[in-house]
Scaffold this motif. Structure first.
Motif, PDB file in Angstrom:
ATOM      1  N   TYR A  32       0.863  -1.170   0.000  1.00  0.00           N
ATOM      2  CA  TYR A  32       0.000   0.000   0.000  1.00  0.00           C
ATOM      3  C   TYR A  32       0.907   1.230   0.000  1.00  0.00           C
ATOM      4  CZ  TYR A  32       0.840   0.373   5.105  1.00  0.00           C
ATOM      5  OH  TYR A  32       1.416   0.495   6.345  1.00  0.00           O
ATOM      6  N   SER A  33       0.361   2.389  -0.373  1.00  0.00           N
ATOM      7  CA  SER A  33       1.133   3.628  -0.437  1.00  0.00           C
ATOM      8  C   SER A  33       0.411   4.686   0.385  1.00  0.00           C
ATOM      9  CB  SER A  33       1.287   4.092  -1.886  1.00  0.00           C
ATOM     10  OG  SER A  33       2.012   3.120  -2.640  1.00  0.00           O
ATOM     11  N   VAL A  34       1.167   5.386   1.254  1.00  0.00           N
ATOM     12  CA  VAL A  34       0.506   6.179   2.285  1.00  0.00           C
ATOM     13  C   VAL A  34       1.378   7.359   2.695  1.00  0.00           C
ATOM     14  CG1 VAL A  34       1.489   4.826   4.187  1.00  0.00           C
ATOM     15  CG2 VAL A  34      -0.743   5.919   4.498  1.00  0.00           C
ATOM     16  N   SER A  35       0.753   8.411   3.205  1.00  0.00           N
ATOM     17  CA  SER A  35       1.488   9.554   3.752  1.00  0.00           C
ATOM     18  C   SER A  35       1.238   9.657   5.250  1.00  0.00           C
ATOM     19  CB  SER A  35       1.051  10.857   3.073  1.00  0.00           C
ATOM     20  OG  SER A  35      -0.193  11.297   3.580  1.00  0.00           O
ATOM     21  N   ASP A  36       1.993  10.532   5.894  1.00  0.00           N
ATOM     22  CA  ASP A  36       1.822  10.711   7.339  1.00  0.00           C
ATOM     23  C   ASP A  36       0.428  11.209   7.690  1.00  0.00           C
ATOM     24  OD1 ASP A  36       2.325  13.177   6.143  1.00  0.00           O
ATOM     25  OD2 ASP A  36       3.777  13.847   7.633  1.00  0.00           O
ATOM     26  N   ARG A  37      -0.115  12.147   6.911  1.00  0.00           N
ATOM     27  CA  ARG A  37      -1.441  12.677   7.228  1.00  0.00           C
ATOM     28  C   ARG A  37      -2.561  11.741   6.778  1.00  0.00           C
ATOM     29  NH1 ARG A  37       1.514  15.378   9.666  1.00  0.00           N
ATOM     30  NH2 ARG A  37       0.942  13.596  10.978  1.00  0.00           N
ATOM     31  N   ASP A  38      -2.283  10.780   5.911  1.00  0.00           N
ATOM     32  CA  ASP A  38      -3.252   9.713   5.668  1.00  0.00           C
ATOM     33  C   ASP A  38      -3.410   8.863   6.917  1.00  0.00           C
ATOM     34  OD1 ASP A  38      -3.571  10.436   3.001  1.00  0.00           O
ATOM     35  OD2 ASP A  38      -2.042   9.035   2.297  1.00  0.00           O
TER      36      ASP A  38
ATOM     37  N   ASP B 102       3.073  14.609   3.863  1.00  0.00           N
ATOM     38  CA  ASP B 102       2.084  15.496   3.253  1.00  0.00           C
ATOM     39  C   ASP B 102       2.507  16.941   3.518  1.00  0.00           C
ATOM     40  OD1 ASP B 102      -0.068  17.133   2.674  1.00  0.00           O
ATOM     41  OD2 ASP B 102      -1.573  15.781   3.508  1.00  0.00           O
ATOM     42  N   LEU B 103       3.095  17.566   2.497  1.00  0.00           N
ATOM     43  CA  LEU B 103       3.582  18.937   2.616  1.00  0.00           C
ATOM     44  C   LEU B 103       2.735  19.896   1.781  1.00  0.00           C
ATOM     45  CD1 LEU B 103       7.449  18.295   2.342  1.00  0.00           C
ATOM     46  CD2 LEU B 103       6.023  18.361   4.395  1.00  0.00           C
TER      47      LEU B 103
END
Length: 443
Positions: free
Chosen positions: A100-106, A145-146
């Motif tokens: 899976y692919s994810v960001s910190d704010r996800d 997430d920037l």
């Protein structure tokens, strides 16, 4: 795991499935060997957490959310993020993917201050680690997430305010720590706010040199903590009101090379973005591959009715085959893979629609993989291309390839040989050949 998608089991491969059987793979057979590797190895499918679980059918112009999910109350509470993650891992497992692919704010919401935000993130990363141990999954990529928080409205690494720059760097640091804990195979930088809306407001080289400092610090921190993932940058031309500094593959590669960072980074290409630049879908994929900079590909299409400003689940066989031809020719994506970055339609409100969309995309690229393998294996395309460049095999052309020519040499050659003969590009011939491969093979 059978709480949030009841009645749906693990998606299986059934090549004999009928037209109404849309909860099975007709073409994606993970263990099938194609061109020397399994489909699973070539494609390394990853579910995009953001577009699959954070998009809830809202429309910025014409309406509120339409997707009512049993796990989702629309709040930014930690409990809501936990339910969402549990639902996501049930989906991943039933779709039968390993990434899976994810960001910190996800993963976790912003807190009331920097420390609380990191506390939330640490708690959610711990939950994700537990779920990964249960399911055998891990992130294909992790990112910071920037762009969504108002502090980044004028950019992150290129922000004119040094305080915002410092916050972005601190957030990347914490995200890279999380990426290491989760065993992410890549770390992606995605900077849609880093650009300019007016030449009167920005100093371009200064902005880009600040971004380069962020990238340099990230490469240094990667070594410091022993993170083994590949660093990736995704070019982003999507906002028509802003010109991004990393608007396409060439501009991004040029910036990296100028600041001596190209050996640390590769590119995560979203082919649908090429159309926003009035270029063919596959343009940036081939451009990045030409410079050995292609690291990851987003497997999604564009919304034709909205000029490509959003994503839909991949379904265009022609475009996917062109991408797979490039990937096979470069020997695969190494640590990268294909992120299933499409969204279901706003009016597709049932949870099972998420499966339908992802299955369609996976089947599209599985068929494209077979098409590209046939194209490469029989050698017809390669022979035709070599014939187009045959003048570079010997004599004057061979010297050009060796790179030891002068203008005087070129002029002497023209004086001796006169006007070159017109050579047809045979464009229709190549398109006709390509159509042969995207059609089902004859039995």
């Amino acid at each position: 795991m059978n709480k949030y998608f009841p009645g749906i089991g693990r998606i299986e491969y059934r090549p004999d499935a009928g037209p109404d059987d849309t909860l099975v793979f007709r073409h994606y057979n993970a263990k099938e060997t194609v061109h020397g590797r399994t489909m699973e190895e070539w494609l390394k499918f990853s579910v995009c957490y953001f577009n699959t679980f954070r998009y809830l059918g809202s429309d910025n112009h014409y309406g509120e959310r339409t997707h009512q999910r049993s796990w989702e109350d629309g709040s930014r509470s930690l409990d809501n993020y936990k339910r969402r993650m549990m639902a996501a891992f049930e989906f991943f497992q039933k779709l039968h993917v390993k990434y899976y692919s994810v960001s910190d704010r996800d993963m976790a919401p912003e807190g009331e201050n920097y420390d609380q935000t990191n506390t939330f993130l640490d708690e959610m990363v711990t939950l994700a680690c537990d779920l990964q141990r249960q399911t055998g999954m891990k992130p294909l990529y992790y990112s910071a997430d920037l762009f969504t928080h108002p502090r980044y409205m004028n950019g992150s690494g290129s922000n004119p305010d040094a305080h915002v720059f410092a916050y972005a760097c601190a957030q990347v640091k914490r995200s890279m720590d999380a990426a290491k804990r989760l065993g992410a195979e890549n770390f992606v930088f995605f900077n849609p706010r880093d650009g300019y809306q007016s030449v009167l407001q920005r100093q371009f080289f200064r902005d880009m040199s600040h971004m380069a400092q962020l990238y340099r610090m990230a490469a240094q921190y990667k070594d410091k903590i022993g993170f083994r993932g590949q660093l990736l940058i995704q070019p982003k031309p999507a906002d028509p009101r802003r010109h991004q500094y990393e608007s396409d593959a060439m501009s991004t590669m040029h910036m990296l090379r100028h600041f001596g960072l190209d050996k640390y980074y590769k590119l995560y290409i979203k082919p649908a973005f090429s159309r926003l630049m009035s270029r063919p879908y596959e343009h940036d994929v081939y451009m990045a591959a030409a410079y050995n900079m292609l690291g990851c590909v987003d497997a999604s299409d564009s919304w034709p009715e909205f000029n490509g400003t959003s994503d839909i689940c991949a379904q265009d066989m022609r475009d996917a085959t062109l991408v797979m031809k490039c990937v096979l020719e470069q020997g695969g994506l190494q640590q990268g893979g294909f992120t299933l970055g499409g969204r279901v339609r706003r009016e597709s409100t049932e949870p099972r629609d998420l499966f339908h969309g992802h299955i369609m995309a996976m089947d599209t690229f599985a068929r494209a993989l077979r098409n590209a393998a046939r194209m490469i294996s029989d050698g017809s395309f390669s022979r035709s291309i070599q014939q187009r460049y045959s003048s570079y095999k010997s004599g004057f052309g061979e010297r050009v390839e060796m790179g030891n020519m002068t203008f005087d040499d070129c002029e002497d050659f023209v004086r001796k040989n006169g006007e070159p003969m017109h050579q047809s590009s045979r464009h229709e011939h190549y398109e006709n050949m390509f159509n042969y491969y995207i059609s089902p093979p004859r039995q």
